[in-house]
Design an enzyme around this catalytic site. Sequence first.
Site, PDB file in Angstrom:
ATOM      1  N   ASP A 131     -15.076 -15.581  56.982  1.00 29.67           N
ATOM      2  CA  ASP A 131     -14.349 -14.539  57.759  1.00 29.67           C
ATOM      3  C   ASP A 131     -13.882 -13.381  56.874  1.00 29.67           C
ATOM      4  OD1 ASP A 131     -12.748 -12.966  59.512  1.00 29.67           O
ATOM      5  OD2 ASP A 131     -11.272 -14.518  59.964  1.00 29.67           O
ATOM      6  N   TYR A 187     -18.802 -18.601  65.866  1.00 31.04           N
ATOM      7  CA  TYR A 187     -18.348 -17.932  64.373  1.00 31.04           C
ATOM      8  C   TYR A 187     -19.223 -18.411  63.394  1.00 31.04           C
ATOM      9  CZ  TYR A 187     -13.794 -17.693  66.773  1.00 31.04           C
ATOM     10  OH  TYR A 187     -12.960 -17.309  67.430  1.00 31.04           O
ATOM     11  N   GLY A 198      -5.302 -12.686  64.341  1.00 34.43           N
ATOM     12  CA  GLY A 198      -3.959 -13.781  63.908  1.00 34.43           C
ATOM     13  C   GLY A 198      -3.026 -12.847  63.523  1.00 34.43           C
ATOM     14  N   ASP A 205     -15.413  -7.133  60.399  1.00 33.10           N
ATOM     15  CA  ASP A 205     -14.832  -8.612  60.589  1.00 33.10           C
ATOM     16  C   ASP A 205     -15.952  -9.505  61.087  1.00 33.10           C
ATOM     17  OD1 ASP A 205     -13.387 -10.648  60.926  1.00 33.10           O
ATOM     18  OD2 ASP A 205     -12.412  -9.701  62.796  1.00 33.10           O
TER      19      ASP A 205
END
Length: 295
Positions: free
Chosen positions: A265, A237, A116, A73
């Site tokens: 992502d 990120y 999420g 991830d």
Amino acid sequence: MSLLRSKPAQQSAEQWGAWAKNQKTVLEAKYGHGSLHKRATGTNYMVNQNGDSSYYGSLAIGTPPISYNVILDTGSADLWVAGSNCTIGCDDVPLFDPSSSSTFQNESTAFSITYGSGQAAGFLSQDIVQMAGFEVENQIFGVCVQVSSGLLTSPVSGLLGLGFQTIASSGATPFWQTLVTENAWDSPVMAFHLTRYLNVSNVRTLEPGGSFSMGFANSSLYTGDIDYVSLPIEGSYWILPITEITVQNSSVSAPSGSESYAAIDTGTTLVGGPPSYISEIFAQNSWVPAWDWGL
């Protein structure tokens, strides 16, 4: 030509030891000392789970090393696995047993992370972690005892975050970042090659998922030159500015400034963004599914 075997001379154990040591030196001088040639690149082959829903690879933890499957991830930065005391959300999942590793250390610090799609919670620890030929001796990771339902699907035991330390819930240096800092890679590059089974009616639960390259980009998997782009926000990120959007040969208006920043992502199957732009993107497709793309 006939070969004759000569009778070896009588020597003591000490003499044989000195001879062996000398031969070792000769071979190292001729062919190179193994420890001077670090492993500079590695590839972790992945599995495509449930028709592009997730992609996982494998790593090993502990002494002796035991292999676990983890989701790769880029949208997070923590490594965690479900522990042997996991009581929620770990059914049929291979579990990490701290007592099985002689090098395991409990940090006695609570750990939790929210995605999420759910949460995971437990405690922090450290141990030897290996992946694709690389090793980090004192890697901090979470051993989780509670995991949200559906976050893990067998045979996946956890998640490897590939974002930057600044977004790590644990505050620990990510596995990949340690390798880059220690110059373990030939080049500070990571690359993904992901398979797709979109609209394949007979797709199996587990299919070949592609590869995760560490320390290099596999030139056999792409054509042309790589376009390197500076991150507008460093150390968080993997964010890139979107300068142009084309869908099925049709140009779609793109936002500007900070509104154009998009995170790459690998841990999600969805495309998200401002509703007006997302609607325009999917308006170009005839197969638009009934999802809510707005953020």
